[in-house]
Write a protein that holds these residues in place. Structure first.
Motif, short mmCIF file in Angstrom:
data_model
loop_
_atom_site.label_atom_id
_atom_site.label_comp_id
_atom_site.label_asym_id
_atom_site.label_seq_id
_atom_site.Cartn_x
_atom_site.Cartn_y
_atom_site.Cartn_z
N LEU A 28 18.32 45.58 46.18
CA LEU A 28 18.64 44.26 46.69
C LEU A 28 19.64 44.37 47.84
CD1 LEU A 28 19.14 42.20 43.40
CD2 LEU A 28 17.15 42.24 44.89
N GLY A 29 19.33 43.68 48.91
CA GLY A 29 20.25 43.64 50.03
C GLY A 29 21.25 42.51 49.84
N SER A 30 22.17 42.38 50.80
CA SER A 30 23.18 41.33 50.70
C SER A 30 22.55 39.95 50.76
CB SER A 30 24.22 41.50 51.79
OG SER A 30 23.61 41.45 53.07
N SER A 31 21.47 39.80 51.53
CA SER A 31 20.81 38.49 51.60
C SER A 31 20.13 38.15 50.27
CB SER A 31 19.79 38.47 52.74
OG SER A 31 18.84 39.50 52.59
N ASP A 32 19.60 39.15 49.57
CA ASP A 32 19.02 38.91 48.26
C ASP A 32 20.08 38.49 47.25
OD1 ASP A 32 16.24 39.64 48.80
OD2 ASP A 32 17.01 41.68 49.03
N ARG A 33 21.23 39.15 47.32
CA ARG A 33 22.32 38.80 46.41
C ARG A 33 22.88 37.40 46.71
NH1 ARG A 33 23.12 44.40 46.63
NH2 ARG A 33 24.51 44.32 48.41
N LEU A 34 22.94 37.05 48.01
CA LEU A 34 23.38 35.71 48.38
C LEU A 34 22.42 34.66 47.85
CD1 LEU A 34 25.26 33.80 49.97
CD2 LEU A 34 23.83 34.21 51.98
N ALA A 35 21.11 34.92 47.98
CA ALA A 35 20.12 33.97 47.47
C ALA A 35 20.23 33.82 45.96
CB ALA A 35 18.71 34.42 47.85
N LYS A 36 20.48 34.92 45.29
CA LYS A 36 20.64 34.88 43.83
C LYS A 36 21.87 34.06 43.44
CE LYS A 36 20.74 38.06 39.90
NZ LYS A 36 20.80 39.46 39.51
N ALA B 137 33.63 16.12 49.59
CA ALA B 137 32.29 16.51 49.12
C ALA B 137 31.37 16.80 50.30
CB ALA B 137 31.71 15.41 48.25
N LEU B 138 31.48 16.00 51.36
CA LEU B 138 30.65 16.22 52.55
C LEU B 138 30.99 17.55 53.22
CD1 LEU B 138 28.48 14.97 54.33
CD2 LEU B 138 30.28 13.82 55.61
N ALA B 139 32.27 17.89 53.28
CA ALA B 139 32.69 19.18 53.86
C ALA B 139 32.14 20.34 53.02
CB ALA B 139 34.20 19.25 53.96
N MET B 140 32.17 20.19 51.70
CA MET B 140 31.64 21.25 50.83
C MET B 140 30.13 21.40 51.00
SD MET B 140 33.96 20.46 47.46
CE MET B 140 33.04 21.52 46.38
N VAL B 141 29.41 20.28 51.10
CA VAL B 141 27.96 20.34 51.28
C VAL B 141 27.63 21.00 52.62
CG1 VAL B 141 25.87 18.95 51.60
CG2 VAL B 141 27.43 18.43 49.74
N LEU B 142 28.38 20.67 53.67
CA LEU B 142 28.14 21.30 54.98
C LEU B 142 28.38 22.81 54.92
CD1 LEU B 142 29.70 18.61 57.34
CD2 LEU B 142 27.29 19.22 57.16
N GLY B 143 29.41 23.23 54.20
CA GLY B 143 29.66 24.66 54.05
C GLY B 143 28.55 25.38 53.30
N VAL B 144 28.07 24.76 52.21
CA VAL B 144 26.99 25.37 51.44
C VAL B 144 25.69 25.37 52.24
CG1 VAL B 144 25.58 25.11 49.36
CG2 VAL B 144 28.04 24.87 49.22
N THR B 145 25.49 24.31 53.05
CA THR B 145 24.30 24.27 53.91
C THR B 145 24.31 25.43 54.90
OG1 THR B 145 24.24 21.86 53.74
CG2 THR B 145 22.97 22.84 55.51
N ALA B 146 25.48 25.73 55.46
CA ALA B 146 25.58 26.87 56.38
C ALA B 146 25.23 28.17 55.66
CB ALA B 146 26.99 26.94 56.96
N LEU B 147 25.70 28.33 54.42
CA LEU B 147 25.34 29.54 53.65
C LEU B 147 23.84 29.59 53.38
CD1 LEU B 147 28.19 29.81 50.99
CD2 LEU B 147 27.73 31.35 52.91
N ASP B 148 23.24 28.44 53.06
CA ASP B 148 21.79 28.40 52.81
C ASP B 148 21.00 28.82 54.05
OD1 ASP B 148 22.13 27.53 50.19
OD2 ASP B 148 21.97 25.41 50.72
N VAL B 149 21.40 28.31 55.21
CA VAL B 149 20.70 28.65 56.45
C VAL B 149 20.87 30.12 56.78
CG1 VAL B 149 20.64 28.24 58.95
CG2 VAL B 149 20.77 26.31 57.38
N ILE B 150 22.09 30.63 56.64
CA ILE B 150 22.36 32.05 56.92
C ILE B 150 21.53 32.93 55.98
CG2 ILE B 150 24.12 33.85 56.73
CD1 ILE B 150 26.13 31.71 57.75
N GLY B 151 21.52 32.59 54.69
CA GLY B 151 20.76 33.37 53.72
C GLY B 151 19.26 33.32 53.98
N ALA B 152 18.73 32.14 54.30
CA ALA B 152 17.29 32.02 54.55
C ALA B 152 16.87 32.81 55.78
CB ALA B 152 16.91 30.55 54.71
N ARG B 153 17.68 32.76 56.83
CA ARG B 153 17.36 33.54 58.04
C ARG B 153 17.46 35.03 57.79
NH1 ARG B 153 20.01 30.17 63.05
NH2 ARG B 153 18.46 28.51 63.05
N ALA B 154 18.47 35.44 57.03
CA ALA B 154 18.63 36.87 56.73
C ALA B 154 17.48 37.37 55.88
CB ALA B 154 19.96 37.11 56.02
N LEU B 155 17.03 36.57 54.92
CA LEU B 155 15.88 36.97 54.11
C LEU B 155 14.63 37.07 54.96
CD1 LEU B 155 16.38 34.91 50.84
CD2 LEU B 155 16.29 37.39 51.03
#
Length: 197
Positions: free
Chosen positions: A24-32, A119-137
């Motif tokens: 598993l790469g770092s992107s796989d672990r992030l997705a998990k 809550a909006l700031a937290m959702v924006l931060g998690v959205t950035a992680l989701d986009v980074i993880g999806a692109r890395a995968l």
């Protein structure tokens, strides 16, 4: 873990001494990690929707929080599956719904507006992680990218074509080939068709 895997093995099977590095790469672990986070968040939305709506000043919208919780559990399960990239992109789409809902709750008449902003700031931060993880995968697991290997100079013969010529000349048919049943002895003739009248 090795001890547990050795318990389940039969007596003649080889023992596991140590496990190797994970593939598993770092992107796989992030997705998990995001998948488990999504399942936990979804369970909170299903179990305590009234507490969430009260803390955000959105009383009366418990059904939306429950629906979003069910969506989070679904996207979390997909993020933990083989198709992690689809799971993360579906999380991004869900995050867009969350952002739209929280933005609508930012009115001046909301006494819990500060909580909504947090809550909006937290959702924006998690959205950035989701986009980074999806692109890395996508870059890690997608085929057809980059320069393709060319095998045009290979013949399939390890010692070359000239060395392979004539290698089968000394091959002889075995003296006693195995007796093969004939097709007639194996199959029965089909019954004759009856004419329709």
């Amino acid at each position: 873990m090795n001890y547990l895997s050795n318990i389940a093995r039969s007596e003649g099977d080889p023992k596991v001494i140590r496990s190797g590095p994970s593939s598993l790469g770092s992107s796989d672990r992030l997705a998990k990690g995001l998948g488990w986070f999504s399942i936990g968040l979804g369970l909170a939305g299903l179990i305590a929707p009234r507490r969430i709506t009260r803390s955000l000043g959105m009383e009366g919208q418990e059904a939306i929080v429950r629906a979003f919780g069910a969506r989070e559990i679904g996207t979390g399960i997909v993020s933990l599956s083989v198709d992690k990239r689809l799971g993360l992109w579906s999380r991004v789409a869900g995050d867009a719904l969350d952002i739209a809902t929280l933005t609508a709750a930012m009115g001046r008449d909301n006494p819990k507006r500060d909580n909504v902003q947090l809550a909006l700031a937290m959702v924006l931060g998690v959205t950035a992680l989701d986009v980074i993880g999806a692109r890395a995968l996508g870059s890690r697991h997608e085929y057809g990218r980059g320069e393709r290997r060319s095998y045009r100079d290979r013949s399939g013969f390890p010692k070359g074509i000239q060395a392979a010529r004539g290698m089968a000349r000394d091959f002889g048919t075995p003296s006693e080939p195995r007796a093969m049943p004939t097709l007639a002895s194996v199959s029965e003739p089909a019954p004759p068709r009856q004419a329709l009248t």
